[in-house]
Design a protein around this motif. Structure first.
Motif, short mmCIF file in Angstrom:
data_model
loop_
_atom_site.label_atom_id
_atom_site.label_comp_id
_atom_site.label_asym_id
_atom_site.label_seq_id
_atom_site.Cartn_x
_atom_site.Cartn_y
_atom_site.Cartn_z
N TYR A 49 0.83 -1.21 0.00
CA TYR A 49 0.00 0.00 0.00
C TYR A 49 0.86 1.26 0.00
O TYR A 49 0.59 2.22 -0.74
CB TYR A 49 -0.94 0.01 1.21
CG TYR A 49 -2.07 -0.99 1.13
CD1 TYR A 49 -2.87 -1.07 -0.02
CD2 TYR A 49 -2.35 -1.84 2.18
CE1 TYR A 49 -3.91 -1.98 -0.10
CE2 TYR A 49 -3.38 -2.76 2.12
CZ TYR A 49 -4.16 -2.83 0.97
OH TYR A 49 -5.18 -3.72 0.89
N PHE A 50 1.91 1.26 0.85
CA PHE A 50 2.78 2.44 0.91
C PHE A 50 3.54 2.62 -0.41
O PHE A 50 3.75 3.75 -0.87
CB PHE A 50 3.76 2.33 2.08
CG PHE A 50 3.11 2.48 3.43
CD1 PHE A 50 2.24 3.53 3.69
CD2 PHE A 50 3.36 1.57 4.44
CE1 PHE A 50 1.63 3.67 4.92
CE2 PHE A 50 2.75 1.71 5.69
CZ PHE A 50 1.88 2.76 5.92
N THR A 51 3.92 1.52 -1.04
CA THR A 51 4.63 1.60 -2.32
C THR A 51 3.72 2.18 -3.40
O THR A 51 4.14 3.02 -4.21
CB THR A 51 5.13 0.20 -2.74
OG1 THR A 51 6.01 -0.31 -1.72
CG2 THR A 51 5.88 0.26 -4.06
N ASP A 96 7.25 11.15 4.50
CA ASP A 96 6.36 10.55 5.49
C ASP A 96 5.97 9.12 5.10
O ASP A 96 5.97 8.21 5.95
CB ASP A 96 5.10 11.40 5.66
CG ASP A 96 5.38 12.73 6.35
OD1 ASP A 96 6.43 12.84 7.02
OD2 ASP A 96 4.56 13.66 6.21
N LEU A 97 5.63 8.91 3.83
CA LEU A 97 5.23 7.58 3.37
C LEU A 97 6.41 6.60 3.41
O LEU A 97 6.26 5.44 3.80
CB LEU A 97 4.67 7.65 1.96
CG LEU A 97 3.28 8.30 1.82
CD1 LEU A 97 2.95 8.54 0.35
CD2 LEU A 97 2.21 7.42 2.47
N MET A 98 7.57 7.09 3.01
CA MET A 98 8.74 6.21 3.00
C MET A 98 9.17 5.85 4.42
O MET A 98 9.61 4.72 4.67
CB MET A 98 9.89 6.88 2.24
CG MET A 98 11.04 5.93 1.94
SD MET A 98 12.14 6.57 0.65
CE MET A 98 11.15 6.31 -0.81
N LEU A 99 9.01 6.77 5.36
CA LEU A 99 9.34 6.47 6.75
C LEU A 99 8.44 5.36 7.28
O LEU A 99 8.90 4.45 8.00
CB LEU A 99 9.19 7.73 7.62
CG LEU A 99 9.73 7.63 9.05
CD1 LEU A 99 11.26 7.53 9.04
CD2 LEU A 99 9.29 8.85 9.87
N CYS A 152 7.77 -0.73 8.31
CA CYS A 152 7.24 -2.04 7.91
C CYS A 152 8.38 -3.01 7.57
O CYS A 152 8.35 -4.19 7.95
CB CYS A 152 6.30 -1.91 6.72
SG CYS A 152 4.76 -1.04 7.08
N TYR A 153 9.37 -2.50 6.84
CA TYR A 153 10.52 -3.34 6.52
C TYR A 153 11.23 -3.79 7.80
O TYR A 153 11.70 -4.93 7.91
CB TYR A 153 11.52 -2.58 5.64
CG TYR A 153 11.11 -2.43 4.19
CD1 TYR A 153 10.58 -3.49 3.48
CD2 TYR A 153 11.29 -1.21 3.53
CE1 TYR A 153 10.21 -3.35 2.14
CE2 TYR A 153 10.93 -1.06 2.19
CZ TYR A 153 10.40 -2.13 1.51
OH TYR A 153 10.04 -2.00 0.18
N TYR A 154 11.32 -2.90 8.77
CA TYR A 154 11.94 -3.24 10.06
C TYR A 154 11.16 -4.36 10.74
O TYR A 154 11.75 -5.32 11.24
CB TYR A 154 11.98 -2.00 10.96
CG TYR A 154 12.46 -2.27 12.37
CD1 TYR A 154 13.82 -2.34 12.67
CD2 TYR A 154 11.55 -2.46 13.41
CE1 TYR A 154 14.26 -2.59 13.96
CE2 TYR A 154 11.98 -2.71 14.70
CZ TYR A 154 13.34 -2.76 14.98
OH TYR A 154 13.76 -3.02 16.27
#
Length: 310
Positions: free
Chosen positions: A4-6, A22-25, A30-32
């Motif tokens: 969704y963020f992508t 903001d979206l990439m943060l 999520c990756y973490y």
């Protein structure tokens, strides 16, 4: 959530750098949670460049804090300190209380792991005072639990136990299951190490494992299994200990949690040594030494050398 963020990022206008940040943060977080360090580092490089382009100290502090978390999961405590310290500097300049509290929660353990216990205690106590000043109950609970771990190393077990018990009360009051599981693990270590009460410690570890399993928290599952392996080994149940460590390693390796993976190797070396299996004891100790050296963890290197000599 990552998908969704992508998708959202693909729709952001090229000149809307703040929305992109903001979206990439959020995607990095999520990756973490998925323990995808490679993807984190790619996004973190972009985040830092965006923050610099926007000339925003607060955003740069947040990007550095996320990088610090990533290094913490990898067991690279020198880099944790480097980036958490940078994050603290920029968060103070930007009056970013949330990021500043985060730095206080990550610095103590990192100082402890590189053998600087007094520095660890200093930052743990500063973190508690800061959380109390912000009236942040979750932050207070986390700070108390971290302070309990540090206190166990250089103060008294009674003091350490008091911090952990206060943290557990707050976690249950807030119905914060993540904080409760973390505190139960820390409380179990305090009870087991300082009082030798392994049966009570086992009860705490099993509660922590149950909560982590309920939450679907693989990180928590791996750490709980690692702790149960240590405890059953202390009780002399070596087959159970070996089984717990093997289950933990499957999870820890998959998540890339190198610090915890190194502890599993050390403890497996101890278990094999206790059974007179010198070859396997040496094998696990060598793997622990190799990983501790890569992680820059002198405490881990010391334990690995101990079992190599033992």
């Amino acid at each position: 959530a990552i998908d969704y963020f992508t998708r959202a990022l693909a729709l952001v206008q090229p000149d809307d750098l703040r929305t992109k940040f903001d979206l990439m943060l959020l995607r990095v977080e999520c990756y973490y949670n998925n323990s995808d360090s490679a993807a984190q580092f790619i996004d973190l490089d972009i985040l830092e460049e965006l923050a610099k382009t926007l000339q925003d100290d607060g955003l740069l502090g947040r990007a550095y804090m996320r990088r610090s978390y990533c290094f913490s999961a990898l067991g690279d405590f020198q880099n944790v300190l480097t980036y958490a310290t940078r994050a603290k500097f920029f968060a103070e300049a930007a009056l970013d209380n949330e990021t500043l509290l985060s730095t206080y929660l990550v610095l103590p353990n990192s100082f402890l792991r590189i053998g600087k216990a007094e520095e660890a205690l200093k930052y743990a106590k500063e973190g508690l005072r800061y959380a109390q000043g912000q009236n942040d109950r979750t932050g207070i609970g986390k700070a108390l639990s971290i302070l309990g771990l540090v206190s166990l190393e250089i103060e008294t077990p009674t003091i350490a136990m008091g911090y952990q018990e206060q943290a557990l009360v707050i976690a249950r009051e807030l119905k914060n299951k993540y904080l409760e599981a973390m505190t139960l693990n820390n409380l179990a270590n305090t009870v087991g190490l300082s009082q030798g009460d392994f049966f009570t410690a086992r009860n705490y570890f099993e509660q922590a494992y149950s909560i982590s399993h309920e939450l679907g928290n693989l990180n928590g599952n791996g750490i709980a299994l690692l702790n149960l392996g240590w405890l059953t080994g202390m009780l002399g149940d070596y087959p159970a200990a070996t089984s717990y460590y093997e289950q933990a390693l499957t999870i820890l390796r998959g998540l890339g949690l190198r610090a915890q993976e190194m502890l599993a190797y050390i403890n497996l070396s101890a278990v094999m040594g206790a059974q007179g299996d010198a070859d396997n004891s040496l094998k696990w100790a060598r793997q622990a030494l190799e990983l501790a050296s890569r992680n820059g963890d002198p405490s881990g290197e010391g334990w690995a050398y101990f079992y190599l000599g033992y």
